[in-house]
Design a protein around this motif. Structure first.
Motif, PDB file in Angstrom:
ATOM      1  N   TRP A   1      -0.416   1.332  -9.492  1.00  0.00           N
ATOM      2  CA  TRP A   1      -1.488   0.342  -9.627  1.00  0.00           C
ATOM      3  C   TRP A   1      -1.003  -0.952 -10.280  1.00  0.00           C
ATOM      4  O   TRP A   1      -1.601  -2.017 -10.092  1.00  0.00           O
TER       5      TRP A   1
ATOM      6  N   GLY B   1       0.802  -1.216   0.000  1.00  0.00           N
ATOM      7  CA  GLY B   1       0.000   0.000   0.000  1.00  0.00           C
ATOM      8  C   GLY B   1       0.834   1.264   0.000  1.00  0.00           C
ATOM      9  O   GLY B   1       0.661   2.143  -0.847  1.00  0.00           O
TER      10      GLY B   1
ATOM     11  N   THR C   1      -7.600   3.252  -0.656  1.00  0.00           N
ATOM     12  CA  THR C   1      -6.691   4.347  -0.994  1.00  0.00           C
ATOM     13  C   THR C   1      -7.133   5.646  -0.341  1.00  0.00           C
ATOM     14  O   THR C   1      -6.308   6.432   0.141  1.00  0.00           O
TER      15      THR C   1
ATOM     16  N   THR D   1      -0.743   3.663  -3.076  1.00  0.00           N
ATOM     17  CA  THR D   1      -1.231   5.013  -2.795  1.00  0.00           C
ATOM     18  C   THR D   1      -0.477   6.071  -3.579  1.00  0.00           C
ATOM     19  O   THR D   1      -0.946   7.211  -3.700  1.00  0.00           O
TER      20      THR D   1
END
Length: 294
Positions: A131, A113, A290, A127
């Motif tokens: 992606w 993340g 997110t 974040t």
């Protein structure tokens, strides 16, 4: 595979497919009544037909060249029903070798993340707009036992499933399951916890295989035992991303059900529409997480 539990016919007396003598089956062609295995089943308006009857045009009402033999899910039958499975295994092995040669590559491929964790300034992770990690992490392994277990499972489960669904549907199922597993991991795991591996996609194949076996009235006990063993490993050992396993399994069951139960007249719409819906849910989970971490 054995016949469904409760059947009055002894599984040992099952006929074998006329094209694959090593495969027992309880399904027969609705035209010529020859026994056919899942790979040879061509979905018809009523039941299934064998490739020869479809090729000859008997029972279809069309010229032999009007349509190609189809799998039970509507996919095109091919000479090598395991081609996509072989390619997927090849990609996983290639990435594994690359990681062994250059260990720093791992940091750019895993699903994470945000890193470093707060209160430090985040410089990498989903974040930060990375992606692509949802895809690269599906093909990344670090330990020999991890890739070995996943690739054996992919060969044993994926090959027959690819033959039953067809290449396009099988590949879609694989990616939808893997991405759903990654989305649930991103949602529930710690933001600085890295995860990797094809397990989410593999569990999706397990789920779809269970649905397929149920559709063909096969004995469900072998797949249930296999799933139970894998789930025991999932929750019995630390450092295993159980979220990816559960997310992939649920996605595999949902998309697998759509693949094998879609009505023939709206087959593609139902199949790919269900896949799109699962992907939309996965994207929503990712966006929610997110926003939480932002």
């Amino acid at each position: 595979m054995d016949q469904a539990a409760g059947s009055t016919q002894d599984a040992r007396s099952l006929p074998v497919c006329y094209r694959h003598p090593d495969r027992e089956t309880g399904v027969r062609c609705t035209r010529c009544e020859r026994p056919i295995c899942p790979e040879c089943m061509v979905s018809a308006s009523v039941g299934f037909q064998c490739p020869d009857c479809v090729r000859d045009g008997s029972g279809t009402g069309h010229a032999p060249t009007a349509s190609q033999p189809r799998t039970m899910a509507g996919g095109t039958m091919t000479a090598d029903p395991r081609l996509i499975t072989k390619i997927l295994i090849g990609i996983n092995i290639a990435v594994f070798i690359a990681v062994q040669v250059k260990s720093s590559l791992l940091n750019d491929l895993v699903l994470i993340g945000q890193w470093p964790p707060k209160p430090f300034q985040t410089t990498m992770g989903v974040t930060q707009g990375e992606w692509y990690r949802f895809v690269t992490s599906m093909f990344t392994h670090q330990q020999f036992w991890h890739i070995g277990f996943n690739m054996l499972s992919l060969w044993w489960i994926g090959g027959p499933l690819e033959a039953a669904l067809g290449r396009a549907r099988y590949l879609t199922l694989y990616f939808v399951s893997g991405l759903a597993g990654g989305a649930l991991t991103y949602l529930l795991a710690g933001p600085s916890t890295a995860s990797l591996g094809a397990s989410g996609a593999i569990f999706g194949l397990f789920g779809a295989t269970a649905v397929l076996m149920r559709r063909l009235n096969y004995d469900m006990r072998p797949i249930f035992v296999l799933l139970a063993i894998n789930l025991a490993f999932t929750f019995g050992f630390k450092d295993i991303a159980w979220e990816a396993h559960i997310g992939g399994l649920v996605a595999g069951v949902i998309t697998g059900y759509a693949m094998v139960h879609a009505p023939r007249e709206k087959r593609a719409l139902v199949q790919y529409g269900t896949c799109a819906l699962v992907l939309v849910v996965s994207v929503v989970l990712v966006l929610v997480r997110t926003a939480q971490l932002g």
